[in-house]
Design an enzyme around this catalytic site. Structure first.
Site, PDB file in Angstrom:
ATOM      1  N   TRP A 109      35.420 -10.296  70.008  1.00 46.41           N
ATOM      2  CA  TRP A 109      35.322  -8.842  70.236  1.00 46.41           C
ATOM      3  C   TRP A 109      34.367  -8.182  69.247  1.00 46.41           C
ATOM      4  O   TRP A 109      33.590  -7.301  69.609  1.00 46.41           O
ATOM      5  CB  TRP A 109      36.701  -8.183  70.192  1.00 46.41           C
ATOM      6  CG  TRP A 109      37.519  -8.535  71.395  1.00 46.41           C
ATOM      7  CD1 TRP A 109      38.649  -9.300  71.416  1.00 46.41           C
ATOM      8  CD2 TRP A 109      37.264  -8.184  72.769  1.00 46.41           C
ATOM      9  NE1 TRP A 109      39.111  -9.439  72.711  1.00 46.41           N
ATOM     10  CE2 TRP A 109      38.283  -8.764  73.556  1.00 46.41           C
ATOM     11  CE3 TRP A 109      36.270  -7.435  73.409  1.00 46.41           C
ATOM     12  CZ2 TRP A 109      38.347  -8.619  74.946  1.00 46.41           C
ATOM     13  CZ3 TRP A 109      36.331  -7.290  74.795  1.00 46.41           C
ATOM     14  CH2 TRP A 109      37.356  -7.869  75.547  1.00 46.41           C
ATOM     15  N   ASP A 179      38.226  -1.649  65.323  1.00 48.12           N
ATOM     16  CA  ASP A 179      38.749  -1.899  66.659  1.00 48.12           C
ATOM     17  C   ASP A 179      40.149  -2.472  66.458  1.00 48.12           C
ATOM     18  O   ASP A 179      40.306  -3.622  66.053  1.00 48.12           O
ATOM     19  CB  ASP A 179      37.838  -2.877  67.403  1.00 48.12           C
ATOM     20  CG  ASP A 179      38.384  -3.241  68.787  1.00 48.12           C
ATOM     21  OD1 ASP A 179      39.493  -2.812  69.129  1.00 48.12           O
ATOM     22  OD2 ASP A 179      37.673  -3.961  69.513  1.00 48.12           O
ATOM     23  N   LYS A 203      47.047  -3.380  75.341  1.00 44.37           N
ATOM     24  CA  LYS A 203      47.592  -4.500  74.584  1.00 44.37           C
ATOM     25  C   LYS A 203      48.959  -4.119  74.006  1.00 44.37           C
ATOM     26  O   LYS A 203      49.949  -4.733  74.297  1.00 44.37           O
ATOM     27  CB  LYS A 203      46.661  -4.898  73.436  1.00 44.37           C
ATOM     28  CG  LYS A 203      45.201  -5.131  73.845  1.00 44.37           C
ATOM     29  CD  LYS A 203      45.040  -6.306  74.782  1.00 44.37           C
ATOM     30  CE  LYS A 203      43.659  -6.444  75.416  1.00 44.37           C
ATOM     31  NZ  LYS A 203      42.521  -6.406  74.544  1.00 44.37           N
TER      32      LYS A 203
HETATM   33  C1  LIG Z   1      41.150  -6.288  74.878  1.00 47.01           C
HETATM   34  C2  LIG Z   1      40.264  -5.886  73.774  1.00 47.01           C
HETATM   35  C3  LIG Z   1      39.155  -5.074  74.015  1.00 47.01           C
HETATM   36  C4  LIG Z   1      38.855  -4.723  75.460  1.00 47.01           C
HETATM   37  O1  LIG Z   1      38.415  -3.547  75.764  1.00 47.01           O
HETATM   38  P1  LIG Z   1      38.291  -3.036  77.264  1.00 47.01           P
HETATM   39  O2  LIG Z   1      36.934  -2.453  77.276  1.00 47.01           O
HETATM   40  O3  LIG Z   1      39.381  -2.023  77.391  1.00 47.01           O
HETATM   41  O4  LIG Z   1      38.435  -4.163  78.220  1.00 47.01           O
HETATM   42  C5  LIG Z   1      38.377  -4.706  72.951  1.00 47.01           C
HETATM   43  N1  LIG Z   1      38.668  -5.119  71.692  1.00 47.01           N
HETATM   44  C6  LIG Z   1      39.736  -5.903  71.431  1.00 47.01           C
HETATM   45  C7  LIG Z   1      40.032  -6.338  70.031  1.00 47.01           C
HETATM   46  C8  LIG Z   1      40.558  -6.307  72.466  1.00 47.01           C
HETATM   47  O5  LIG Z   1      41.624  -7.079  72.234  1.00 47.01           O
END
Ligand SMILES: *Cc1c(COP(=O)(O)O)cnc(C)c1O
Length: 369
Positions: A109, A179, A203
């Site tokens: 991510w 994040d 989540k």
């Molecule tokens: C699931 C997740 C995302 C996903 O974001 P979406 O754009 O809502 O699909 C971003 N960062 C992390 C750490 C995640 O676990």
């Protein structure tokens, strides 16, 4: 608790969208045809109505209480998920193209987040754990930070690899952007340590479609006057999270999840203790398996939310997933980039679910070790 609904439910270890507290689902069900005193469902009322004002204000108030958000920060609801935040963060916080933003990449991510910076300014990868296949958090000495960076971005919990920051780096006054999609509301934090926190709700805080942003008010002011309106934090702030029609159902569910944290769990200290105990149960099985289970993350950097491990062959991994599903434990397959198993044990995963998994793991190791 309705036995009819709970009896047919599995232990769902999905990484997201993920399991929700049963009491929250039951309240949604009970209010689906008519919100008390409203006569319509939350899905059917105007986002500008008094009734929705109450829902939105309640959700903001509860996040503020649960997370202990200080006056210096504000809570916003935005759509577009983590993906849009990857764009809004550099679009708003980098004020000229020559400016640098530092990104600490501890997993998939974080790497994705860094990929948007070039549209707005200079990217400095302050650390990248690629060489060790994203199994760790850097030490302070390993970080190559820029002294006048616009901000330092990190992913507090890497959902795919299962590595988590247990201590924030020292950024020498540069605002930290985190994040926290997969560990938001999992433990108490000092919000003042962060310039901006974002978390897609699906989540640990609700359902897909809404993203919670908690940001310093002085950073809201950084948003340039001339930028695409929807991308501007200032515009979302001025509009009170209703710049356009918000994800009203998602905001309502996040409010209910916070109410559950307050009334049923008793706050984030308690939640954190439960989460630690749940994670410990699984890591103890891994560590006590004499090499049958191989954990992905370095022990000091293990996540309390996503437990990642594999066995000695992919065939055993698949058998584990299939047998677990037969025993009522679903979605345990690891992300394709890491392989193996991933057990996501967010706030709403009951202790009983983790106990069931731990005992299944012990039996599986005896049978196949
Ligand atoms: C699931 C997740 C995302 C996903 O974001 P979406 O754009 O809502 O699909 C971003 N960062 C992390 C750490 C995640 O676990």
């Amino acid at each position: 608790m309705s036995t009819l609904t709970s009896a047919s439910r599995v232990f769902n270890f999905s990484a997201g969208p993920a399991t929700l507290p049963l009491t929250v689902l039951e309240q949604i069900q009970a209010e689906m045809l008519s919100l008390p005193g409203v006569g319509s469902s939350v899905l059917e009322i105007s986002h500008r109505s008094k009734d929705f004002d109450t829902i939105l204000e309640d959700a903001v108030a509860r996040i503020t209480q649960v997370l202990n958000v200080p006056d210096s920060h504000e809570v916003l609801f935005i759509q577009g998920g983590g993906a849009l935040q990857n764009i809004m963060v550099p679009a708003n916080l980098i004020t000229e193209p020559s400016q640098t933003a530092d990104y600490i990449q501890t997993g998939s991510w974080g790497k994705k987040s860094a990929g948007e910076v070039h549209n707005y300014g200079q990217l400095n990868v302050a650390y990248d754990a690629k060489e060790s296949n994203y199994d760790r958090i850097p030490s302070q000495e390993q970080l190559k930070l820029t002294s006048d960076a616009a901000y330092v971005h990190l992913t507090s919990n890497e959902t795919i690899q299962g590595v988590q920051f247990h201590q924030l780096p020292d950024t020498n006054g540069v605002p930290i952007v985190a994040d926290k999609s997969s560990d938001f509301l999992g433990e108490p934090i000092n919000v003042a340590d962060y310039g901006l926190i974002y978390a897609c709700a699906q989540k640990n805080a609700g359902v897909a479609g809404v993203t919670i942003v908690v940001m310093a008010k002085d950073l809201v002011k950084r948003s340039a006057a001339k930028m695409p309106s929807y991308l501007s934090y200032a515009k979302h702030s001025e509009g009170g999270s209703r710049f356009n029609t918000p994800c009203s159902f998602g905001i309502y569910v996040t409010g209910l999840v916070c109410k559950w944290l307050q009334d049923d769990i008793g706050g984030l200290e308690k939640m954190a203790a439960i989460n630690k105990a749940k994670a410990k149960m699984l890591y103890e099985v891994i560590d006590g398996s004499a090499g049958f289970y191989i954990g992905h993350a370095q022990p000091a950097d293990r996540s309390t939310m996503n437990v990642t491990f594999k066995m000695t062959t992919p065939e055993l991994d698949s058998k584990f997933v299939t047998d677990a599903a037969k025993a009522g434990m679903t979605t345990l397959k690891g992300h394709r980039s890491v392989g193996g198993i991933r057990a996501s044990i967010y706030n709403a995963m009951p202790v009983e679910g983790v106990e069931t998994l731990a005992s299944f793991m012990k039996d599986f190791a005896v049978q196949h070790g």
